[in-house]
Write a protein that holds these residues in place. Structure first.
Motif, mmCIF file in Angstrom:
data_model
loop_
_atom_site.group_PDB
_atom_site.id
_atom_site.type_symbol
_atom_site.label_atom_id
_atom_site.label_comp_id
_atom_site.label_asym_id
_atom_site.label_seq_id
_atom_site.Cartn_x
_atom_site.Cartn_y
_atom_site.Cartn_z
ATOM 1 N N THR A 78 -7.864 38.433 27.905
ATOM 2 C CA THR A 78 -9.052 38.810 28.643
ATOM 3 C C THR A 78 -10.090 37.559 28.706
ATOM 4 O O THR A 78 -10.613 37.397 29.826
ATOM 5 C CB THR A 78 -9.841 40.060 27.676
ATOM 6 N N VAL A 79 -10.204 36.632 27.655
ATOM 7 C CA VAL A 79 -11.286 35.730 27.800
ATOM 8 C C VAL A 79 -10.642 34.555 28.838
ATOM 9 O O VAL A 79 -11.271 34.319 29.847
ATOM 10 C CB VAL A 79 -11.162 35.096 26.379
ATOM 11 N N TYR A 80 -9.258 34.601 28.894
ATOM 12 C CA TYR A 80 -8.616 33.707 29.910
ATOM 13 C C TYR A 80 -8.862 34.188 31.277
ATOM 14 O O TYR A 80 -9.616 33.341 32.023
ATOM 15 C CB TYR A 80 -7.211 33.459 29.755
ATOM 16 N N ILE B 184 -2.677 29.070 18.777
ATOM 17 C CA ILE B 184 -1.787 28.276 19.692
ATOM 18 C C ILE B 184 -2.024 29.038 21.047
ATOM 19 O O ILE B 184 -2.368 27.967 21.976
ATOM 20 C CB ILE B 184 -0.208 28.274 19.372
ATOM 21 N N ASP B 185 -2.088 30.109 21.160
ATOM 22 C CA ASP B 185 -2.052 30.805 22.550
ATOM 23 C C ASP B 185 -3.491 30.286 23.068
ATOM 24 O O ASP B 185 -4.040 29.989 24.399
ATOM 25 C CB ASP B 185 -1.990 32.209 22.501
ATOM 26 N N PHE B 186 -4.486 30.459 22.038
ATOM 27 C CA PHE B 186 -6.070 30.154 22.518
ATOM 28 C C PHE B 186 -6.245 28.757 23.166
ATOM 29 O O PHE B 186 -6.715 28.517 24.148
ATOM 30 C CB PHE B 186 -6.841 30.448 21.213
ATOM 31 N N VAL B 187 -5.729 27.897 22.289
ATOM 32 C CA VAL B 187 -5.748 26.437 22.714
ATOM 33 C C VAL B 187 -5.040 26.153 23.990
ATOM 34 O O VAL B 187 -5.638 25.452 24.907
ATOM 35 C CB VAL B 187 -5.047 25.341 21.592
ATOM 36 N N ASN B 188 -3.724 26.747 24.498
ATOM 37 C CA ASN B 188 -3.093 26.600 25.423
ATOM 38 C C ASN B 188 -3.999 26.993 26.951
ATOM 39 O O ASN B 188 -4.119 26.512 27.717
ATOM 40 C CB ASN B 188 -1.702 27.212 25.400
ATOM 41 N N LYS B 189 -4.640 28.049 26.448
ATOM 42 C CA LYS B 189 -5.454 28.800 27.407
ATOM 43 C C LYS B 189 -6.629 27.996 27.883
ATOM 44 O O LYS B 189 -7.000 27.905 29.145
ATOM 45 C CB LYS B 189 -5.802 30.265 27.252
ATOM 46 N N ILE B 190 -7.445 27.570 26.757
ATOM 47 C CA ILE B 190 -8.545 26.559 27.114
ATOM 48 C C ILE B 190 -7.986 25.484 27.829
ATOM 49 O O ILE B 190 -8.520 25.035 28.832
ATOM 50 C CB ILE B 190 -9.190 26.248 25.907
ATOM 51 N N THR B 191 -6.926 24.987 27.415
ATOM 52 C CA THR B 191 -6.225 23.534 28.165
ATOM 53 C C THR B 191 -6.224 23.937 29.536
ATOM 54 O O THR B 191 -6.649 23.092 30.424
ATOM 55 C CB THR B 191 -5.169 23.291 27.302
ATOM 56 N N ASP B 192 -5.524 25.044 29.905
ATOM 57 C CA ASP B 192 -4.947 25.350 31.209
ATOM 58 C C ASP B 192 -6.175 25.534 32.071
ATOM 59 O O ASP B 192 -6.509 25.039 33.092
ATOM 60 C CB ASP B 192 -4.418 26.629 31.042
ATOM 61 N N PHE C 52 5.072 48.408 10.739
ATOM 62 C CA PHE C 52 5.609 47.444 11.598
ATOM 63 C C PHE C 52 4.587 47.741 12.990
ATOM 64 O O PHE C 52 4.400 46.947 13.597
ATOM 65 C CB PHE C 52 7.027 47.829 11.752
ATOM 66 N N MET C 53 4.486 49.178 13.288
ATOM 67 C CA MET C 53 4.030 49.393 14.504
ATOM 68 C C MET C 53 2.567 49.094 14.302
ATOM 69 O O MET C 53 2.110 48.487 15.333
ATOM 70 C CB MET C 53 3.965 50.883 14.742
ATOM 71 N N ARG C 54 1.742 49.378 13.193
ATOM 72 C CA ARG C 54 0.331 48.766 13.296
ATOM 73 C C ARG C 54 0.382 47.356 13.325
ATOM 74 O O ARG C 54 -0.281 46.726 14.059
ATOM 75 C CB ARG C 54 -0.022 49.007 11.661
ATOM 76 N N LYS C 55 1.513 46.678 12.728
ATOM 77 C CA LYS C 55 1.400 44.965 13.013
ATOM 78 C C LYS C 55 1.675 44.537 14.447
ATOM 79 O O LYS C 55 1.030 43.751 15.044
ATOM 80 C CB LYS C 55 2.523 44.369 12.165
ATOM 81 N N MET C 56 2.405 45.629 15.195
ATOM 82 C CA MET C 56 2.796 45.251 16.514
ATOM 83 C C MET C 56 1.384 45.504 17.332
ATOM 84 O O MET C 56 0.975 44.968 18.159
ATOM 85 C CB MET C 56 3.929 46.021 17.046
ATOM 86 N N GLU C 57 0.755 46.383 16.898
ATOM 87 C CA GLU C 57 -0.369 46.880 17.735
ATOM 88 C C GLU C 57 -1.361 45.957 17.508
ATOM 89 O O GLU C 57 -2.226 45.538 18.364
ATOM 90 C CB GLU C 57 -0.885 48.303 17.203
ATOM 91 N N MET C 58 -1.782 45.412 15.946
ATOM 92 C CA MET C 58 -2.505 44.417 15.990
ATOM 93 C C MET C 58 -2.149 43.186 16.682
ATOM 94 O O MET C 58 -3.125 42.441 17.374
ATOM 95 C CB MET C 58 -2.595 43.856 14.435
ATOM 96 N N GLU C 59 -0.999 42.820 16.847
ATOM 97 C CA GLU C 59 -0.533 41.650 17.852
ATOM 98 C C GLU C 59 -0.886 41.896 19.285
ATOM 99 O O GLU C 59 -1.374 40.755 19.749
ATOM 100 C CB GLU C 59 1.027 41.373 17.634
ATOM 101 N N GLU C 60 -0.637 43.055 19.673
ATOM 102 C CA GLU C 60 -0.956 43.293 21.055
ATOM 103 C C GLU C 60 -2.680 43.180 21.186
ATOM 104 O O GLU C 60 -3.152 42.698 22.357
ATOM 105 C CB GLU C 60 -0.363 44.720 21.436
ATOM 106 N N THR C 61 -3.343 43.541 20.483
ATOM 107 C CA THR C 61 -4.896 43.308 20.375
ATOM 108 C C THR C 61 -5.219 41.960 20.391
ATOM 109 O O THR C 61 -6.057 41.539 21.262
ATOM 110 C CB THR C 61 -5.348 44.394 19.354
ATOM 111 N N LEU C 62 -4.566 41.125 19.629
ATOM 112 C CA LEU C 62 -5.169 39.750 19.470
ATOM 113 C C LEU C 62 -4.581 39.096 20.887
ATOM 114 O O LEU C 62 -5.346 38.254 21.557
ATOM 115 C CB LEU C 62 -4.203 38.986 18.391
ATOM 116 N N LYS C 63 -3.321 39.394 21.531
ATOM 117 C CA LYS C 63 -3.003 38.799 22.784
ATOM 118 C C LYS C 63 -3.851 39.445 23.895
ATOM 119 O O LYS C 63 -4.347 38.769 24.812
ATOM 120 C CB LYS C 63 -1.457 39.425 23.062
ATOM 121 N N THR C 64 -4.130 40.819 23.974
ATOM 122 C CA THR C 64 -5.198 41.194 25.011
ATOM 123 C C THR C 64 -6.417 40.491 24.892
ATOM 124 O O THR C 64 -7.171 40.101 25.822
ATOM 125 C CB THR C 64 -5.460 42.725 24.647
ATOM 126 N N TYR C 65 -7.057 39.971 23.580
ATOM 127 C CA TYR C 65 -8.159 39.311 23.483
ATOM 128 C C TYR C 65 -8.166 38.007 24.091
ATOM 129 O O TYR C 65 -9.029 37.734 24.970
ATOM 130 C CB TYR C 65 -8.536 39.262 21.826
#
Lengths: 97, 92
Positions: free
Chosen positions: B30-32, A37-45, B14-27
């Motif tokens: 970063t692309v954006y 969802i985040d990915f799609v929103n960002k492309i769109t933006d 739980f911490m590992r899951k949060m770190e995974m979530e953080e990595t995905l978000k950073t990814y």
């Protein structure tokens, strides 16, 4: 009666384990969904910003259409390249650089 | 990471899951960010050489920046915790 109780408790344990694994899989699916969802929103933006400048018409003109198509394609390309950089960095971290 | 705080297995998971979530978000972030900075023309469907080089450098720089910022953050957090513990002991 004792044997039945033990069997009951075993079944409960197995169900709890299966439930926990189900919950785990569910959480992973949620994480993946949030990512997309985040990915799609960002492309769109980004592509709206870069491709659509004016609002004379409600429809996209041919130029804007071509831009959007290429923009999305380029964004995917960029995503792959960044993915490669991420992998390189993680490997570098793992080997203690 | 945030290990070494004497956590149980559940909390570590739980911490590992949060770190995974953080990595995905950073990814995604970063692309954006790097796409925004590096790509401005759309004559073709793929990144040209200059754009690709820009995106790669941008990504690498952003990752290194994030890591450094996180280290400083962790240090500060530890400082604050130690301060709090000292104050609690003095208050007794």
């Amino acid at each position: 009666a004792e044997r039945l109780a033990k069997a009951g408790m075993n079944a409960f344990g197995q169900n709890a384990q299966a439930a926990a694994q189900g919950a785990e899989a569910m959480q992973m699916m949620q994480q993946e969904a949030r990512f997309y969802i985040d990915f799609v929103n960002k492309i769109t933006d980004q592509c709206f910003r870069k491709c659509v400048a004016r609002f004379h018409d409600a429809d996209l003109n041919t130029g804007e259409q071509a831009c959007v198509d290429r923009c999305v394609s380029k964004y995917f390309d960029a995503t792959n390249k960044v993915g490669e950089v991420f992998q390189q960095q993680m490997q570098a971290n793992a080997s203690g650089k | 990471g945030m290990g070494g705080m004497g956590m149980g297995a559940e909390q570590e998971a739980f911490m590992r899951k949060m770190e995974m979530e953080e990595t995905l978000k950073t990814y995604n972030d970063t692309v954006y960010r790097c796409f925004g900075e590096c790509v401005d023309s759309f004559r073709s469907k793929t990144l040209d050489g200059k754009e690709e080089a820009c995106v790669r450098k941008c990504a690498e720089k952003f990752i290194k920046f994030s890591q450094r910022a996180q280290m400083r953050f962790a240090e500060k957090q530890q400082e604050m915790q130690q301060q709090m513990m000292q104050e609690m002991q003095q208050a007794r």
